[in-house]
Design a protein around this motif. Structure first.
Motif, PDB file in Angstrom:
ATOM      1  N   GLN A   1      71.335  33.278  69.088  1.00 13.58           N
ATOM      2  CA  GLN A   1      70.436  33.917  70.042  1.00 13.58           C
ATOM      3  C   GLN A   1      69.322  34.701  69.365  1.00 13.58           C
ATOM      4  N   LEU A   2      69.548  35.131  68.118  1.00 13.97           N
ATOM      5  CA  LEU A   2      68.566  35.982  67.449  1.00 13.97           C
ATOM      6  C   LEU A   2      67.339  35.179  67.044  1.00 13.97           C
ATOM      7  N   PRO A   3      66.145  35.816  67.044  1.00 14.81           N
ATOM      8  CA  PRO A   3      64.935  35.126  66.604  1.00 14.81           C
ATOM      9  C   PRO A   3      64.978  34.866  65.115  1.00 14.81           C
ATOM     10  N   GLY A   4      64.296  33.795  64.705  1.00 14.85           N
ATOM     11  CA  GLY A   4      64.231  33.492  63.285  1.00 14.85           C
ATOM     12  C   GLY A   4      63.271  34.420  62.568  1.00 14.85           C
ATOM     13  N   ARG A   5      63.311  34.352  61.279  1.00 14.70           N
ATOM     14  CA  ARG A   5      62.435  35.182  60.459  1.00 14.70           C
ATOM     15  C   ARG A   5      61.235  34.376  60.001  1.00 14.70           C
TER      16      ARG A   5
END
Length: 341
Positions: A323-327
């Motif tokens: 769920q977390l955004p990529g870097r």
């Protein structure tokens, strides 16, 4: 119910959702608790821990539980939305057709297979495997070239697969029932049902993305409930339901269950989205498996071995990572998987 930009313009969160995030977390976690209660209730009625049959000819099975929860919810929700104006449910025929497909292959299929998994295995196995849906969504959008498979996403997939293996006993030697992993019989169908539920869950989020990006969630929900209800009327027509001679206590349970598993938690979840971004909301809703497993352990005596607990933690960790955004500058928007319980 959706991914990426699933928060609709008509019901999006406030421009400054951080203004009162605790309220948002309260509503989201409360909805997760209600879904957790319903998972335990479903298991209890399937295993006879809640005695409702009496003189009834049939016990409550996953089919009637899935059918009644969508039908009762529709019968309550539709008049409320119509009372507020027909525009509350209006939708072009093209998007309406999409909702009808989502109702059958998403809502109806996911619910039915999820309850079969709860009946045949355990709450822990059923909900943990179903919660891998974001992994299948991730693999789909990567295959379509909509996202790049970054290192953190690869790690999430591997962690999720390891977690499932630990939870169902492929690693560790035993299934949730305590039987050796080599004696896959009834449990094998339960596991297959859990996987099918996760696929249906993933399908709903992928196929429903465009609809959810254009309409508020209540509008989409009422049409998917309509589709699922009509589908169940064909599969299990009223004459067949009446011939089962369910007891009054069973019908009362089915109605209360539908309110607790659909309208109650969805109201809380949608309200929580007014205070939290969808990504934070879905991560907070990962408390659902925790509540489900704890309630099943406390009230139904379902034991979870340490190695299974590790597997559950790994799966939930993987889902949060997905769920977390990529870097990096080229990172795409995070996946956001809405609930479909």
């Amino acid at each position: 119910m959706g991914k990426a930009t699933s928060s609709a313009p008509e019901s999006g969160f406030r421009r400054d959702p951080r203004q009162n995030p605790l309220r948002g977390y309260f509503f989201i976690i409360s909805s997760a608790f209600m879904w957790g209660v319903c998972a335990a209730l479903g298991r209890a009625v399937f295993t006879g821990k809640i005695a409702l049959s009496g003189e009834a000819a049939h016990s409550i099975e996953p089919l009637i539980l899935s059918q009644s929860r969508t039908t009762f919810s529709l019968l309550v929700l539709l008049p409320i939305l119509l009372w507020r104006g027909r525009q509350r449910i209006a939708m072009p025929s093209r998007d309406l057709a999409r909702c009808l497909v989502l109702g059958m292959l998403g809502v109806a299929a996911s619910n039915y297979f999820y309850y079969v998994a709860i009946q045949k295995t355990s709450v822990a196995i059923a909900i943990t495997v179903q919660y891998t849906a974001p992994v299948w969504v991730l693999l789909y959008v990567v295959a379509r070239g909509q996202q790049k498979l970054a290192l953190q996403k690869v790690a999430a997939v591997l962690v999720a697969i390891t977690g499932i293996a630990l939870t169902i006993g492929i690693i560790g030697g035993k299934l949730g029932s305590g039987k050796p992993a080599s004696t896959l019989n009834i449990e094998s169908w339960g596991f297959v049902a859990a996987v099918l539920a996760s696929f249906s869950f993933a399908f709903y989020n992928v196929a429903g993305h465009q609809v959810l990006a254009c309409y508020d969630r209540w509008r989409v929900l009422v049409w998917t409930l309509t589709s699922a209800s009509v589908f169940w009327l064909i599969v299990n027509p009223p004459g067949k339901v009446l011939a089962a001679h369910y007891a009054p206590a069973q019908w009362t349970f089915l109605f209360v269950f539908s309110m607790l598993s659909v309208l109650g938690p969805f109201s809380l979840y949608f309200h929580g989205l007014q205070y939290l971004e969808p990504t934070r909301a879905i991560i907070a809703s990962c408390m659902e498996p925790v509540f489900s497993i704890l309630l099943a352990a406390v009230f139904l005596g379902e034991s979870v071995r340490p190695i299974q607990t590790l597997g559950i933690v790994l799966v939930l960790t993987a889902i949060v990572i997905v769920q977390l955004p990529g870097r990096g500058a080229g990172a795409r928007e995070p996946l956001v998987i809405d609930p479909i319980e």
